[in-house]
Design a protein around this motif. Structure first.
Motif, PDB file in Angstrom:
ATOM      1  N   SER A  47      29.778  51.866  53.944  1.00  0.00           N
ATOM      2  CA  SER A  47      29.531  51.802  52.501  1.00  0.00           C
ATOM      3  C   SER A  47      28.136  51.293  52.177  1.00  0.00           C
ATOM      4  O   SER A  47      27.449  51.830  51.300  1.00  0.00           O
ATOM      5  N   SER A  51      25.197  53.399  50.429  1.00  0.00           N
ATOM      6  CA  SER A  51      24.691  52.932  49.140  1.00  0.00           C
ATOM      7  C   SER A  51      23.171  52.815  49.145  1.00  0.00           C
ATOM      8  O   SER A  51      22.504  53.160  48.162  1.00  0.00           O
ATOM      9  N   THR A  84      37.917  54.112  45.999  1.00  0.00           N
ATOM     10  CA  THR A  84      37.066  54.121  47.198  1.00  0.00           C
ATOM     11  C   THR A  84      37.323  52.907  48.084  1.00  0.00           C
ATOM     12  O   THR A  84      37.782  53.031  49.223  1.00  0.00           O
ATOM     13  N   GLN A 193      30.209  54.654  45.178  1.00  0.00           N
ATOM     14  CA  GLN A 193      29.751  54.021  46.413  1.00  0.00           C
ATOM     15  C   GLN A 193      29.139  52.655  46.131  1.00  0.00           C
ATOM     16  O   GLN A 193      29.369  51.698  46.868  1.00  0.00           O
ATOM     17  N   CYS A 196      31.830  50.219  45.328  1.00  0.00           N
ATOM     18  CA  CYS A 196      32.539  49.879  46.564  1.00  0.00           C
ATOM     19  C   CYS A 196      31.740  48.886  47.393  1.00  0.00           C
ATOM     20  O   CYS A 196      32.293  47.907  47.907  1.00  0.00           O
ATOM     21  N   ALA A 197      30.432  49.113  47.526  1.00  0.00           N
ATOM     22  CA  ALA A 197      29.589  48.226  48.336  1.00  0.00           C
ATOM     23  C   ALA A 197      29.550  46.818  47.756  1.00  0.00           C
ATOM     24  O   ALA A 197      29.674  45.827  48.498  1.00  0.00           O
ATOM     25  N   SER A 230      30.709  60.296  54.999  1.00  0.00           N
ATOM     26  CA  SER A 230      30.819  59.630  53.704  1.00  0.00           C
ATOM     27  C   SER A 230      30.119  60.404  52.590  1.00  0.00           C
ATOM     28  O   SER A 230      30.776  61.002  51.741  1.00  0.00           O
TER      29      SER A 230
END
Length: 313
Positions: A47, A51, A84, A193, A196-197, A230
Motif C-alpha cells: 500500500s 501510494s 481496501t 490507496q 488505505c496507506a 495493486s
C-alpha cells in the motif's frame, strides 16, 4: 450500438486483466514471505509503495484529481478504509486461522453479496443468465477451493474473519459504482490507496520501520506488489465496474481463481487437482455465459446505463 459493445468488451478485458494481476499476488507473496515479512507487513509495504507512486504521478501529471467534492471524499474514505484496507487486513488475519482454500472460498462469496445488494439497493433487474452465471461461479469457486475434499478443524473466528472480508470487498465494489458516477477510475484508485496507506499507519501504530527498508530485495518485491498486483489490477477493476456495473464485474472477477492455478503451476510447480480444474472450468463457463448477450439485451443495457465516464477528474 457498436460503441456500447466496444465499451462492454473493454470492461470485460479490464476485469480479466485485473484477475490476472491479483492472481500474480500469490506468486509475489511467496517471495515476500521468504524475505521474512509477515502478512500485515506485506500489505503495508504494498500500500505504501503504491501510494508513493500514485502521489508522484498525480502531482506531476494529474493535479486536477485533487479537486473533488466533500460528499465524494466521504465515499472514497469509505471505500479506502472498508473496501481496501479492511478487506486486506481481514483476509490476512483469516489466513492465520484457515487453510488458504477455505479463506479464498469465503472471500469469493462477495459476488453473491454484490448481486444481492444491487437488487436490494439499486433495484437492478437480474436476468436468468446473470443468475445462472452467478451459480456457476459460486459452484466453480467451491470446487476450486478444494473444500469439497473435506476440511477439518476450521476455527469459527477464521470463518467470521473470512466472511467479513467478503463483505468488505462487496462494499468496495458497490461504493465503486457510486463514486465512478462522478470521478474517474484513476481518481478513485488514488484516493482509496491513499486512505488505505494512512489508515495502515494508524492501525500499525506507526511501526513503519519494522519493515527492513534497507534491503533492496524488499523494494523489488514492494514495487512488483504495488504495480502488477495493486495499481494495475486496482485500476482495471474500477474500469470494469464503470463499464459493466459492480454486479457483473464481481462475477467476472472470479477469473482470478483459474488464473491462479495456471500461474502456480508455471512458477511454483504447484499443480491443482482434477476437482479444482473442473471448478475453474465452471468459473470460465459462468464468464462466457455472462457475456453471451443478444442484440435486444445490448439495446436495453444501452438505454438503462448512462455515459458515466466523460468529463470527470
Amino acid at each position: 450500438m457498436q460503441k456500447v459493445q466496444m465499451q462492454r468488451w473493454q470492461g470485460v478485458g479490464a476485469v480479466l486483466t485485473a484477475g490476472t494481476g491479483y492472481a500474480c499476488m500469490s506468486i509475489l507473496l511467496k517471495g515476500a514471505y521468504q524475505l521474512g515479512l509477515g502478512p500485515i507487513q506485506v500489505i503495508a509495504l504494498q500500500s505504501w509503495v503504491a501510494s508513493i507512486l500514485l502521489f508522484s504521478y498525480t502531482v506531476i501529471f494529474k493535479r486536477e484529481i485533487f479537486k473533488i467534492s466533500g460528499r465524494m471524499l466521504g465515499w472514497l474514505l469509505l471505500q479506502g478504509v472498508v473496501g481496501t484496507m479492511g478487506t486486506s487486513l481481514l483476509y490476512a488475519y483469516a489466513l492465520m486461522f484457515l487453510p488458504v482454500s477455505v479463506a479464498i472460498l469465503l472471500l469469493y462469496l462477495y459476488p453473491a453479496l454484490v448481486l444481492g445488494a444491487s437488487v436490494f439497493l439499486w433495484h437492478k433487474q437480474i436476468g436468468q443468465k446473470e443468475l445462472a452465471a452467478l451459480f456457476l461461479a459460486l459452484g466453480g469457486t467451491t470446487l476450486a477451493s478444494g473444500i469439497v475434499s473435506g476440511v477439518s478443524g476450521v476455527a469459527w473466528v477464521g470463518i467470521l474473519l473470512g466472511l467479513t472480508a467478503a463483505i468488505g470487498y462487496a462494499v468496495f465494489n458497490l461504493v465503486g459504482e457510486v463514486v465512478l458516477a462522478e470521478v474517474s477510475p484513476l481518481a478513485a484508485m488514488c484516493f482509496s490507496q491513499w486512505v488505505c496507506a494512512v489508515s495502515l499507519l494508524i492501525v500499525t501504530k506507526g511501526e513503519i520501520m519494522s519493515i527492513p527498508w534497507q534491503d533492496v530485495h524488499i523494494w523489488e518485491v514492494g514495487l512488483l506488489l504495488a504495480t502488477i498486483a495493486s495499481i494495475i489490477p486496482f485500476y482495471m477493476t474500477l474500469l470494469g465496474i464503470e463499464r459493466l456495473g459492480s454486479d457483473q464485474a464481481a462475477i467476472l472477477s472470479t477469473f482470478e481463481l483459474p488464473m491462479t492455478f495456471v500461474l502456480a503451476a508455471i512458477f511454483l510447480k504447484e499443480f491443482p487437482t482434477m476437482t479444482q480444474w473442473i471448478g475453474g472450468g465452471f468459473v470460465l463457463a459462468g464468464i462466457l455465459l455472462l457475456n453471451w448477450r443478444n442484440k435486444k439485451n445490448e439495446e436495453t443495457s444501452n438505454k438503462k446505463r448512462p455515459d458515466l465516464y466523460d468529463g470527470r477528474v
